[in-house]
Design a protein around this motif. Structure first.
Motif, PDB file in Angstrom:
ATOM      1  N   ARG A  13      23.442  59.548 -44.839  1.00 15.63           N
ATOM      2  CA  ARG A  13      24.616  59.849 -44.003  1.00 15.63           C
ATOM      3  C   ARG A  13      24.901  58.885 -43.453  1.00 15.63           C
ATOM      4  NH1 ARG A  13      23.193  65.060 -41.043  1.00 15.63           N
ATOM      5  NH2 ARG A  13      25.608  64.834 -40.798  1.00 15.63           N
ATOM      6  N   ILE A  14      24.253  58.550 -42.958  1.00 15.98           N
ATOM      7  CA  ILE A  14      25.135  57.319 -42.005  1.00 15.98           C
ATOM      8  C   ILE A  14      25.748  56.539 -42.327  1.00 15.98           C
ATOM      9  CG2 ILE A  14      24.869  55.009 -40.117  1.00 15.98           C
ATOM     10  CD1 ILE A  14      22.604  56.930 -39.324  1.00 15.98           C
ATOM     11  N   ILE A  15      25.648  55.997 -43.872  1.00 16.04           N
ATOM     12  CA  ILE A  15      26.682  54.651 -45.080  1.00 16.04           C
ATOM     13  C   ILE A  15      27.236  55.800 -45.242  1.00 16.04           C
ATOM     14  CG2 ILE A  15      26.256  53.693 -46.640  1.00 16.04           C
ATOM     15  CD1 ILE A  15      24.978  52.546 -44.327  1.00 16.04           C
ATOM     16  N   LYS A  16      27.207  56.666 -45.950  1.00 20.33           N
ATOM     17  CA  LYS A  16      27.446  57.691 -47.281  1.00 20.33           C
ATOM     18  C   LYS A  16      29.028  58.536 -45.779  1.00 20.33           C
ATOM     19  CE  LYS A  16      27.563  60.985 -50.678  1.00 20.33           C
ATOM     20  NZ  LYS A  16      28.570  60.682 -51.168  1.00 20.33           N
ATOM     21  N   GLU A  17      28.479  58.752 -44.852  1.00 19.75           N
ATOM     22  CA  GLU A  17      29.884  59.711 -44.379  1.00 19.75           C
ATOM     23  C   GLU A  17      30.676  58.877 -43.571  1.00 19.75           C
ATOM     24  OE1 GLU A  17      28.013  62.875 -42.075  1.00 19.75           O
ATOM     25  OE2 GLU A  17      26.267  63.954 -43.821  1.00 19.75           O
ATOM     26  N   GLY A  18      29.840  57.383 -43.334  1.00 18.89           N
ATOM     27  CA  GLY A  18      31.103  56.499 -41.881  1.00 18.89           C
ATOM     28  C   GLY A  18      31.914  56.145 -43.248  1.00 18.89           C
ATOM     29  N   LYS A  19      32.292  56.118 -44.098  1.00 17.13           N
ATOM     30  CA  LYS A  19      32.871  55.926 -45.235  1.00 17.13           C
ATOM     31  C   LYS A  19      34.315  56.278 -45.341  1.00 17.13           C
ATOM     32  CE  LYS A  19      34.500  54.202 -49.924  1.00 17.13           C
ATOM     33  NZ  LYS A  19      33.559  54.597 -51.484  1.00 17.13           N
ATOM     34  N   ASP A  20      33.784  57.667 -45.422  1.00 20.24           N
ATOM     35  CA  ASP A  20      35.045  58.566 -44.911  1.00 20.24           C
ATOM     36  C   ASP A  20      36.364  58.757 -43.674  1.00 20.24           C
ATOM     37  OD1 ASP A  20      33.888  59.638 -46.610  1.00 20.24           O
ATOM     38  OD2 ASP A  20      33.530  61.372 -45.895  1.00 20.24           O
ATOM     39  N   ILE A  21      35.112  58.012 -42.457  1.00 17.10           N
ATOM     40  CA  ILE A  21      36.296  57.173 -41.153  1.00 17.10           C
ATOM     41  C   ILE A  21      36.298  55.979 -40.862  1.00 17.10           C
ATOM     42  CG2 ILE A  21      35.515  59.783 -40.403  1.00 17.10           C
ATOM     43  CD1 ILE A  21      33.372  58.928 -38.702  1.00 17.10           C
ATOM     44  N   LEU A  22      36.448  55.446 -42.109  1.00 17.37           N
ATOM     45  CA  LEU A  22      36.644  54.414 -41.918  1.00 17.37           C
ATOM     46  C   LEU A  22      38.115  53.359 -42.392  1.00 17.37           C
ATOM     47  CD1 LEU A  22      33.738  52.200 -43.090  1.00 17.37           C
ATOM     48  CD2 LEU A  22      34.395  52.069 -40.619  1.00 17.37           C
ATOM     49  N   LYS A  23      39.124  53.425 -42.539  1.00 18.65           N
ATOM     50  CA  LYS A  23      40.271  52.934 -42.446  1.00 18.65           C
ATOM     51  C   LYS A  23      40.160  52.145 -43.614  1.00 18.65           C
ATOM     52  CE  LYS A  23      42.046  52.436 -37.074  1.00 18.65           C
ATOM     53  NZ  LYS A  23      42.821  51.620 -36.664  1.00 18.65           N
ATOM     54  N   ASP A  24      41.537  52.106 -43.878  1.00 19.30           N
ATOM     55  CA  ASP A  24      41.368  51.249 -45.598  1.00 19.30           C
ATOM     56  C   ASP A  24      40.661  49.418 -45.088  1.00 19.30           C
ATOM     57  OD1 ASP A  24      41.534  52.862 -47.628  1.00 19.30           O
ATOM     58  OD2 ASP A  24      44.324  52.624 -47.172  1.00 19.30           O
ATOM     59  N   ASN A  25      39.952  48.658 -45.587  1.00 13.25           N
ATOM     60  CA  ASN A  25      39.884  47.194 -45.308  1.00 13.25           C
ATOM     61  C   ASN A  25      38.379  47.474 -44.684  1.00 13.25           C
ATOM     62  OD1 ASN A  25      40.161  46.002 -47.486  1.00 13.25           O
ATOM     63  ND2 ASN A  25      42.289  45.939 -46.251  1.00 13.25           N
TER      64      ASN A  25
END
Length: 198
Positions: free
Chosen positions: A141-153
């Motif tokens: 979940r840390i990896i998958k959901e983290g992607k959603d709140i990262l800016k591009d790059n």
């Protein structure tokens, strides 16, 4: 009793630790019932020494504990959000900001079950020494959901012991992000990084 529960039942027993991180001498108030009581965790230290940040970065220190990562990076980045589910850790992280005279930095400490209360903004970097004992599902979940709140790059940086499944975590990061780099292998730990590229 696990340090990743909301209210640790261990009797409070404050210990102050000092360490040099990124060339800075820092002090941390630690307590029983909080991760890495009485000393700066080896994996956290390896992660902090190897992470690459930029002065314009908004960073999220997820599962911050008493605040080692966020505090070590606060004066090098634009803003720091430190998040943890452990109420005792949250209190210590706030005290440690003051202890290290970082009130002038843009730094906030948020009570949050994983990303629950930090979705109000996007981040350039998520930096975490995840609670391995919480299990694979939490790690994923840390990896998958983290992607959603990262800016591009944006990037997620994780430290994990090689023997605790570093290779399978790297594989999962590759699946989610389409890329993964092993930044360093040291002292039985690996620092892994994935980048959000659309």
């Amino acid at each position: 009793m696990h340090y990743f529960s909301e209210k640790p039942i261990a009797k409070s027993d404050i210990k102050i630790v000092e360490d040099i991180l990124r060339g800075k001498r820092l002090k941390f108030k630690t307590d029983s019932g909080v991760f890495s009581y009485g000393k700066v965790d080896k994996g956290t230290k390896i992660l902090v020494e190897n992470v690459i940040v930029d002065k314009d970065d908004d960073i999220l220190d997820l599962g911050c504990g008493y605040g080692v990562i966020g505090i070590a990076l606060a004066d090098e980045v634009k803003s720091v959000t430190m998040a943890d589910i452990n109420r005792r850790a949250i209190k210590l992280a706030k005290e440690n900001i003051k202890l290290n005279n970082l009130e002038g930095c843009d730094i906030r400490v948020v009570y949050s079950d994983l990303y629950e209360n930090v979705r109000d903004r996007e981040y350039d970097k998520i930096i975490t020494n995840p609670p391995i004992r919480a299990g694979k599902e939490v790690l994923h979940r840390i990896i998958k959901e983290g992607k959603d709140i990262l800016k591009d790059n944006g990037e997620i940086w994780v430290v994990i012991q090689t023997k605790q499944g570093a290779k399978s975590l790297a594989k999962y990061m590759e699946e989610v992000f389409g890329n993964v780099d092993t930044i360093t292998i040291k002292g039985g730990y690996r620092v892994l990084r994935s980048k959000k590229i659309d």
